[in-house]
Design an enzyme around this catalytic site. Sequence first.
Site, short mmCIF file in Angstrom:
data_model
loop_
_atom_site.label_atom_id
_atom_site.label_comp_id
_atom_site.label_asym_id
_atom_site.label_seq_id
_atom_site.Cartn_x
_atom_site.Cartn_y
_atom_site.Cartn_z
N GLY A 1 16.89 9.04 -11.53
CA GLY A 1 16.79 10.01 -10.43
C GLY A 1 15.51 10.81 -10.48
N GLY B 1 9.02 4.34 -5.42
CA GLY B 1 8.38 5.67 -5.33
C GLY B 1 7.89 5.96 -3.92
N ASP B 2 7.38 4.94 -3.25
CA ASP B 2 6.91 5.13 -1.87
C ASP B 2 8.09 5.44 -0.95
OD1 ASP B 2 4.52 4.31 -3.00
OD2 ASP B 2 4.80 2.23 -2.38
N ASP C 1 13.70 -5.64 -7.52
CA ASP C 1 12.27 -5.35 -7.52
C ASP C 1 12.07 -3.85 -7.30
OD1 ASP C 1 9.54 -5.23 -7.21
OD2 ASP C 1 9.43 -6.63 -5.52
N GLY D 1 0.46 4.26 1.00
CA GLY D 1 0.53 5.01 2.25
C GLY D 1 1.37 4.29 3.29
N ASN E 1 5.40 10.27 -10.83
CA ASN E 1 6.41 9.67 -11.70
C ASN E 1 6.12 10.16 -13.12
OD1 ASN E 1 4.38 8.08 -12.84
ND2 ASN E 1 4.89 6.27 -11.64
N GLY F 1 0.86 -1.20 0.00
CA GLY F 1 0.00 0.00 0.00
C GLY F 1 0.88 1.24 0.00
N LEU G 1 12.09 9.67 -11.76
CA LEU G 1 12.44 9.10 -13.06
C LEU G 1 13.13 7.74 -12.95
CD1 LEU G 1 13.83 12.47 -14.50
CD2 LEU G 1 11.64 11.41 -15.07
O1 RIB Z 1 3.75 1.39 -4.72
C1 RIB Z 1 3.73 0.02 -4.48
C2 RIB Z 1 2.44 -0.38 -3.87
O2 RIB Z 1 1.40 -0.17 -4.79
C3 RIB Z 1 2.35 -1.84 -3.51
O3 RIB Z 1 2.81 -2.12 -2.21
C4 RIB Z 1 0.89 -2.18 -3.73
O4 RIB Z 1 0.21 -2.48 -2.54
C5 RIB Z 1 0.30 -0.96 -4.42
O5 RIB Z 1 -0.45 -0.21 -3.58
#
Ligand code: RIB
Length: 313
Positions: free
Chosen positions: A232, A260-261, A255, A42, A186, A40, A228
């Site tokens: 970067g 991005g998170d 992976d 968040g 992105n 997720g 990007l």
């Molecule tokens: O950004 C990656 C996430 O996108 C994954 O963990 C998946 O749950 C989706 O929400």
Amino acid sequence: MTDRVIVVGAINTDLVISTPHLPTPGETVVGAGLRTFGGGKGANAAVAAARVGANVALIGAVGKDDSGKRALAELTNDNVDTSRVALLDDEPTGAALIVVDANGENQIALGPGANSSVSVEHVRSELSTLLPTADVVLVSTEIPVTAVRTAIEMTMNAAVRCVLNPAPVLPGVVDLLSLNPIVTPNEIELGDLARGVATKGSTADEDQLLDQLQKIGERTKGVAIVTLGGDGCAVRLTDGQVHQIPARSTEDVVDTTGAGDTFNGVLAARLAAGDAIITAVRTAVTAASLSVSAVGARPGMPSYNKITSVSPQ
Ligand code: RIB
């Protein structure tokens, strides 16, 4: 308490299969066994921020099921305060089906479950308690856009820094730009946002990435950042100047899920710690580069010590 980050966004269980290549429509690809991870956008960003030392509270929702219990336990184990997460009776916890290929690229199909029931009232009630001591609020868009809008409006009204990760760009997300958050799309999301703000008479040039970034920054009247991947990111500052920040070269891309998170969580954490925007972005880019070295969104997320050891600040 210092360096307080509030994250408003989705909490999922990720079901991951690694395959030699991503399946095309109608194709069955046989891969390595199924693995389960916390996910997720968040929740992932909340973990990334906590790993680099921020005090993080997460606002979101899970179902009252085993997945929800496991999600909360994992987040607590990563020092994320989950006391603001709603436990819903009638919804399953969100789930993502993820295929990762030999180059670390992924395909994700998402069943939002409880995330689609994150309500305006819940966000309003939790933020009104948390905002007075918050340094940065980070919001992403895997929850209803009405809840996202409430989070941004309350944060901006409280004069607290707000970062919006517009992932994904669902209907209504473009309208959030005029609330003036820092935005971190992105490349694909930037294109979606730019098309959403396009005016009559747009030229072919405006399809170019940096022109799109300028256009979004002009709309938010502030900082806009396009991530990007292996290249970067580019940062458009409030005065219109654009800085390119290269990624740390990564030999072992296993992976890219959650990179991005990681970027967003670390950016929020470092802004909360008082870093200037470009310094915070550099640290976030390094963190994202490190995060791709393991399967799953969170296993590769680094500590602040790890980041500074590979890239002294
Ligand atoms: O950004 C990656 C996430 O996108 C994954 O963990 C998946 O749950 C989706 O929400």
